[in-house]
Write a protein that holds these residues in place. Structure first.
Motif, PDB file in Angstrom:
ATOM      1  N   UNK A  12       0.837  -1.201   0.000  1.00 42.09           N
ATOM      2  CA  UNK A  12       0.000   0.000   0.000  1.00 42.09           C
ATOM      3  C   UNK A  12       0.874   1.255   0.000  1.00 42.09           C
ATOM      4  N   UNK A  13       1.932   1.230   0.791  1.00 42.42           N
ATOM      5  CA  UNK A  13       2.849   2.374   0.844  1.00 42.42           C
ATOM      6  C   UNK A  13       3.522   2.599  -0.508  1.00 42.42           C
ATOM      7  N   UNK A  14       3.987   1.530  -1.107  1.00 47.44           N
ATOM      8  CA  UNK A  14       4.665   1.639  -2.392  1.00 47.44           C
ATOM      9  C   UNK A  14       3.710   2.180  -3.461  1.00 47.44           C
ATOM     10  N   UNK A  15       2.492   1.695  -3.471  1.00 52.40           N
ATOM     11  CA  UNK A  15       1.505   2.150  -4.462  1.00 52.40           C
ATOM     12  C   UNK A  15       1.198   3.635  -4.274  1.00 52.40           C
ATOM     13  N   UNK A  16       0.988   4.049  -3.021  1.00 54.54           N
ATOM     14  CA  UNK A  16       0.706   5.463  -2.761  1.00 54.54           C
ATOM     15  C   UNK A  16       1.889   6.332  -3.172  1.00 54.54           C
ATOM     16  N   UNK A  17       3.109   5.926  -2.806  1.00 52.98           N
ATOM     17  CA  UNK A  17       4.301   6.678  -3.187  1.00 52.98           C
ATOM     18  C   UNK A  17       4.417   6.781  -4.707  1.00 52.98           C
ATOM     19  N   UNK A  18       4.156   5.679  -5.399  1.00 54.29           N
ATOM     20  CA  UNK A  18       4.250   5.633  -6.846  1.00 54.29           C
ATOM     21  C   UNK A  18       3.336   6.667  -7.496  1.00 54.29           C
ATOM     22  N   UNK A  19       2.178   6.883  -6.890  1.00 53.23           N
ATOM     23  CA  UNK A  19       1.200   7.823  -7.453  1.00 53.23           C
ATOM     24  C   UNK A  19       1.452   9.272  -7.036  1.00 53.23           C
ATOM     25  N   UNK A  20       1.881   9.489  -5.792  1.00 54.15           N
ATOM     26  CA  UNK A  20       1.932  10.857  -5.252  1.00 54.15           C
ATOM     27  C   UNK A  20       3.339  11.423  -5.061  1.00 54.15           C
ATOM     28  N   UNK A  57       1.393   5.361   6.520  1.00 56.03           N
ATOM     29  CA  UNK A  57       1.132   4.031   7.072  1.00 56.03           C
ATOM     30  C   UNK A  57       2.055   3.640   8.225  1.00 56.03           C
ATOM     31  N   UNK A  58       3.268   4.198   8.245  1.00 58.07           N
ATOM     32  CA  UNK A  58       4.253   3.794   9.258  1.00 58.07           C
ATOM     33  C   UNK A  58       4.709   4.975  10.118  1.00 58.07           C
ATOM     34  N   UNK A  59       3.852   5.973  10.259  1.00 58.19           N
ATOM     35  CA  UNK A  59       4.189   7.127  11.109  1.00 58.19           C
ATOM     36  C   UNK A  59       4.518   6.700  12.531  1.00 58.19           C
ATOM     37  N   UNK A  60       3.902   5.626  12.977  1.00 56.93           N
ATOM     38  CA  UNK A  60       4.115   5.127  14.338  1.00 56.93           C
ATOM     39  C   UNK A  60       5.589   4.841  14.629  1.00 56.93           C
TER      40      UNK A  60
END
Length: 180
Positions: free
Chosen positions: A154-162, A168-171
């Protein structure tokens, strides 16, 4: 087909002997092999070199080339100095601190300990200008890695687009592990 492991990683060095001695004395690596030729085996171009190999543990090999006929070493000016580095794993935080103290006692400037949540690191430069990282696992590494594994795609997909850091991993940096 499947890659088994890294055979070796090679970098350029300014002085092969100095590099061997530095990695031996600073990081306790063994010098395992030297190859020197007047021609490059893959391209057949005439170019004398010294190729040295250091044991980085568990079958990992760090290698260097000294190239006396080439222009002085540089670095990629478009890449920040913190990006390109060699990272080695050490057993635990006590070992990490021991290395930090050892390096500083030998006059090496060390940055850190930096807490990355899943691991802790120190950073410094070898005599060739290569950034080196020593990292040890955090005691909660396994549970944090499972949590990160569940969001990696999910992180990779979001990064790829934006091209903006996904949240997702702010924690990891907030130290909020109550959901783990």
């Amino acid at each position: 087909m499947k890659i088994e492991q890294i055979h070796h990683v090679a970098y350029r060095c300014k002085d092969a002997k100095e590099t061997v001695e530095w990695y031996r004395d600073m990081l306790n690596m063994d010098f395992v092999l030297a190859i020197a030729e007047d021609h490059v085996p893959s391209t057949h171009e005439p170019d004398p070199y010294m190729h040295i190999f250091m044991d980085a543990g568990n079958g990992n090999v760090l290698a260097f080339f000294e190239l006396p006929t080439k222009p002085e070493m540089g670095r990629d000016e478009n890449t920040p100095v913190w990006v390109q580095h060699i990272a080695f794993k050490v057993k635990d935080r006590d070992e990490l601190i021991a290395f930090k103290e050892h390096l500083e006692a030998k006059g090496v400037e060390v940055l850190g300990v930096t807490d990355h949540s899943i691991f802790h690191s120190i950073y410094f430069f070898d005599p060739n200008g290569h950034r080196v990282e020593l990292a040890c696992p955090d005691p909660k590494e396994d549970e944090m890695l499972k949590r990160l594994d569940s969001v990696k795609w999910d992180m990779l997909e979001e990064w790829s687009k934006t091209k903006k850091a996904p949240k997702h991993a702010e924690w990891m940096h907030a130290k909020e592990l109550s959901d783990v």
